[in-house]
Motif scaffolding. Sequence first.
Motif, PDB file in Angstrom:
ATOM      1  N   CYS A  62      34.920  48.219  50.797  1.00  7.89           N
ATOM      2  CA  CYS A  62      35.822  49.365  50.667  1.00  7.89           C
ATOM      3  C   CYS A  62      35.542  50.180  49.408  1.00  7.89           C
ATOM      4  O   CYS A  62      36.238  51.152  49.137  1.00  7.89           O
ATOM      5  CB  CYS A  62      37.283  48.914  50.669  1.00  7.89           C
ATOM      6  N   ASN A  63      34.526  49.755  48.627  1.00  8.30           N
ATOM      7  CA  ASN A  63      34.114  50.474  47.415  1.00  8.30           C
ATOM      8  C   ASN A  63      35.266  50.604  46.418  1.00  8.30           C
ATOM      9  O   ASN A  63      35.429  51.647  45.776  1.00  8.30           O
ATOM     10  CB  ASN A  63      33.575  51.863  47.775  1.00  8.30           C
ATOM     11  N   ARG A  64      36.038  49.528  46.288  1.00  6.57           N
ATOM     12  CA  ARG A  64      37.176  49.519  45.361  1.00  6.57           C
ATOM     13  C   ARG A  64      37.185  48.221  44.553  1.00  6.57           C
ATOM     14  O   ARG A  64      36.521  47.256  44.913  1.00  6.57           O
ATOM     15  CB  ARG A  64      38.503  49.699  46.112  1.00  6.57           C
ATOM     16  N   SER A  65      37.968  48.234  43.482  1.00  3.79           N
ATOM     17  CA  SER A  65      37.969  47.098  42.561  1.00  3.79           C
ATOM     18  C   SER A  65      39.386  46.724  42.154  1.00  3.79           C
ATOM     19  O   SER A  65      40.322  47.511  42.284  1.00  3.79           O
ATOM     20  CB  SER A  65      37.167  47.427  41.290  1.00  3.79           C
ATOM     21  N   ALA A  66      39.493  45.492  41.652  1.00  2.00           N
ATOM     22  CA  ALA A  66      40.677  45.059  40.913  1.00  2.00           C
ATOM     23  C   ALA A  66      40.204  44.824  39.481  1.00  2.00           C
ATOM     24  O   ALA A  66      39.177  44.195  39.261  1.00  2.00           O
ATOM     25  CB  ALA A  66      41.263  43.786  41.507  1.00  2.00           C
ATOM     26  N   ILE A  67      40.934  45.366  38.502  1.00  2.77           N
ATOM     27  CA  ILE A  67      40.532  45.276  37.105  1.00  2.77           C
ATOM     28  C   ILE A  67      41.586  44.499  36.330  1.00  2.77           C
ATOM     29  O   ILE A  67      42.785  44.782  36.441  1.00  2.77           O
ATOM     30  CB  ILE A  67      40.343  46.667  36.482  1.00  2.77           C
ATOM     31  N   LEU A  68      41.137  43.513  35.559  1.00  5.15           N
ATOM     32  CA  LEU A  68      42.053  42.682  34.777  1.00  5.15           C
ATOM     33  C   LEU A  68      42.092  43.185  33.345  1.00  5.15           C
ATOM     34  O   LEU A  68      41.051  43.446  32.730  1.00  5.15           O
ATOM     35  CB  LEU A  68      41.590  41.223  34.794  1.00  5.15           C
ATOM     36  N   PHE A  69      43.310  43.322  32.788  1.00  7.34           N
ATOM     37  CA  PHE A  69      43.496  43.765  31.420  1.00  7.34           C
ATOM     38  C   PHE A  69      44.344  42.756  30.647  1.00  7.34           C
ATOM     39  O   PHE A  69      45.245  42.109  31.210  1.00  7.34           O
ATOM     40  CB  PHE A  69      44.198  45.121  31.366  1.00  7.34           C
ATOM     41  N   THR A  70      44.049  42.630  29.356  1.00  3.63           N
ATOM     42  CA  THR A  70      44.875  41.843  28.447  1.00  3.63           C
ATOM     43  C   THR A  70      45.665  42.799  27.572  1.00  3.63           C
ATOM     44  O   THR A  70      45.112  43.778  27.057  1.00  3.63           O
ATOM     45  CB  THR A  70      44.014  40.941  27.545  1.00  3.63           C
ATOM     46  N   VAL A  71      46.948  42.494  27.398  1.00  7.91           N
ATOM     47  CA  VAL A  71      47.827  43.310  26.561  1.00  7.91           C
ATOM     48  C   VAL A  71      48.201  42.491  25.332  1.00  7.91           C
ATOM     49  O   VAL A  71      48.340  41.270  25.413  1.00  7.91           O
ATOM     50  CB  VAL A  71      49.095  43.730  27.342  1.00  7.91           C
ATOM     51  N   GLY A  72      48.381  43.164  24.202  1.00  6.72           N
ATOM     52  CA  GLY A  72      48.632  42.463  22.944  1.00  6.72           C
ATOM     53  C   GLY A  72      50.037  41.946  22.768  1.00  6.72           C
ATOM     54  O   GLY A  72      50.524  41.853  21.639  1.00  6.72           O
ATOM     55  N   ARG A  73      50.722  41.627  23.822  1.00  2.51           N
ATOM     56  CA  ARG A  73      52.063  41.033  23.729  1.00  2.51           C
ATOM     57  C   ARG A  73      52.421  40.396  25.071  1.00  2.51           C
ATOM     58  O   ARG A  73      51.696  40.569  26.058  1.00  2.51           O
ATOM     59  CB  ARG A  73      53.106  42.082  23.352  1.00  2.51           C
ATOM     60  N   ASP A  74      53.548  39.712  25.093  1.00  2.00           N
ATOM     61  CA  ASP A  74      54.006  39.046  26.308  1.00  2.00           C
ATOM     62  C   ASP A  74      54.684  40.080  27.190  1.00  2.00           C
ATOM     63  O   ASP A  74      55.826  40.468  26.953  1.00  2.00           O
ATOM     64  CB  ASP A  74      54.983  37.919  25.942  1.00  2.00           C
TER      65      ASP A  74
END
Length: 316
Positions: A62-74
């Motif tokens: 499907c030419n799409r992605s899931a992107i994982l991000f880390t945030v600097g807090r809970d």
Amino acid sequence: MVIPSRQEVHAWATSVEEPPSHVVAVGNVPALVAETDIRDSLRKLLGPDKVWRRGRVYDSTCNRSAILFTVGRDICQEMAANTLVAPECPPEGYPFIYSELPVIREMFSSRGPTQVPEEPSASTWPLPTPVSKAITMAAQSQSYRKLKAFSGVLPTPQGEEGIDLWRENALKVVEEWSCTDTVKRQRIMECLRPPASTIVTIHRDQHPELTALEMVEFLFEAYELAEDEGAIWTKYFNVYQKEGEDVSAFIHRLQLVLGILLNCKLIPASGMDEALHKQYLRGSSPTHPIANMLRSKIMDGGPSMFTELLRQVKMQ
């Protein structure tokens, strides 16, 4: 669609050794959408905290992605959004998936206590089997030998390796990793820094079937130094569209040579678009209808950036 479940995001967070309560995945992102746009939109939504990209799972069907991000807090200690609005996103936004259900402080008002949102059903959050398998495999192989960082910048920054040593180590390490090729590609991307990461991302979008070893060789080809500056410029001036070659493939080859020029500091980053236009106008085929269409748009002050040119080609 590429929309992981909360459990899969949790496993993904574990695989990259991040606290699950500090990560969030943005699903169903088209390949041509810049990750920096998604990250900047996250910062606007979540506040001034630092946001880091930690991984990307791509589905070629499907030419799409899931992107994982880390945030600097809970981020699981407060009310959270269910969608992310970013540039060029659909009206409903991109799905926003947490590894844990957000826990909110009970707030009373005239409307009564705030309600904790329910977890979406499995039918609402489908995930293609190859992507699910890749995330699961990553979670099962937390301990692995990691590659050193590589950006392609010269002189080589402290803590990084030059292309020759990096390639030698990468070829060995990639063979050692006991995981799927999807996870291997993800691990390689995690060690890359701009401009190398940018060039590889563009190349992967154009060649979804690219393997991990091919990715390593692509980087070596892009950043292996020529004998002298004259040879590099000669390579740039000799990039012409081959007979029967797709316009997107021609633009990609030209961008690859421009990456070498940038890496060797022969042109500034601000001059990349101009250099791309000049050689495209010189080297594109005068008998190719799409090449001619794009040439006219460039001469009329149309698309400027590399990704914009490719987007115009795909629209034809």
